[in-house]
Design an enzyme around this catalytic site. Sequence first.
Site, PDB file in Angstrom:
ATOM      1  NE  ARG A  60      -2.917   1.273   2.752  1.00  0.00           N
ATOM      2  CZ  ARG A  60      -3.561   2.321   2.267  1.00  0.00           C
ATOM      3  NH1 ARG A  60      -4.470   2.163   1.345  1.00  0.00           N
ATOM      4  NH2 ARG A  60      -3.319   3.533   2.721  1.00  0.00           N
ATOM      5  CG  LEU A  88      -6.116   9.568  -0.696  1.00  0.00           C
ATOM      6  CD1 LEU A  88      -6.564  11.017  -0.845  1.00  0.00           C
ATOM      7  CD2 LEU A  88      -5.377   9.096  -1.949  1.00  0.00           C
ATOM      8  CG  HIS A 104     -18.950  10.324   3.504  1.00  0.00           C
ATOM      9  ND1 HIS A 104     -18.467   9.064   3.240  1.00  0.00           N
ATOM     10  CD2 HIS A 104     -19.864  10.181   4.491  1.00  0.00           C
ATOM     11  CE1 HIS A 104     -19.068   8.192   4.042  1.00  0.00           C
ATOM     12  NE2 HIS A 104     -19.914   8.846   4.812  1.00  0.00           N
ATOM     13  CG  ASP A 136      -8.167  13.518   9.026  1.00  0.00           C
ATOM     14  OD1 ASP A 136      -8.666  12.472   8.545  1.00  0.00           O
ATOM     15  OD2 ASP A 136      -8.565  14.030  10.089  1.00  0.00           O
ATOM     16  CG  ASP A 140     -15.280   9.086   5.088  1.00  0.00           C
ATOM     17  OD1 ASP A 140     -14.676   9.558   4.119  1.00  0.00           O
ATOM     18  OD2 ASP A 140     -15.924   8.020   5.029  1.00  0.00           O
TER      19      ASP A 140
END
Length: 195
Positions: A60, A88, A104, A136, A140
């Site tokens: 990842r 992310l 979202h 961040d 979410d």
Amino acid sequence: MLVSGGGSNLAALLAARSDPAFGARVVGVLSDDPGAGGLDLARAAGVATVVVRPADFADRAAWDVALAAAVGVFSPTLVVSAGFMRILGASFLARFAGRVINTHPALLPAFPGAHGVRDALAYGVRVTGCTVHLVDEGVDTGPIIAQRAVEVLAADDEASLHERIKTVERALLVDVVGRVARGALTVEGRHVRLG
Ligand code: GRF
């Protein structure tokens, strides 16, 4: 812009370009999935596309570095994640800190995660909606930029509720992106100011 799905939010941003006062343009569309419909929309609109598949990387973290590099090529003012179904990572966020936004389909902090519409419906809420927020390291959890409410109807299933949310969500995203492009986005702790 980061997409994994059909890309109706992308379509809304592309359509908004026809208003000269909009102020923003989509410089590139990236996806983790070569089959994402959003890539076709981008190509049809003459916008550059890039696919960065997790399967092509050892882990990842390596994928995250590659995605950040691919986005960096476009020198974006803002990175918009809309229906991008990946988290992310630290490298990506370090590089684009404070400039990554996500949309979202629920009123955060309620119902975060991949099934915001299903979870809201299962909980029995009468009002849900959509949230555009800064990204961040959490799922979410970033500071909220804007939200709009959508009423849950007695006859709703996940698909019908999501469709109504998406109609509102697209307008909200276009509004936020335009305001960021024309003004500024200031963050103080959890509080975000636009323009
Ligand atoms: C949006 O509702 C987004 O919030 C959710 O997936 C949907 C993406 O829609 N995560 P689209 O691909 O932009 O049509």
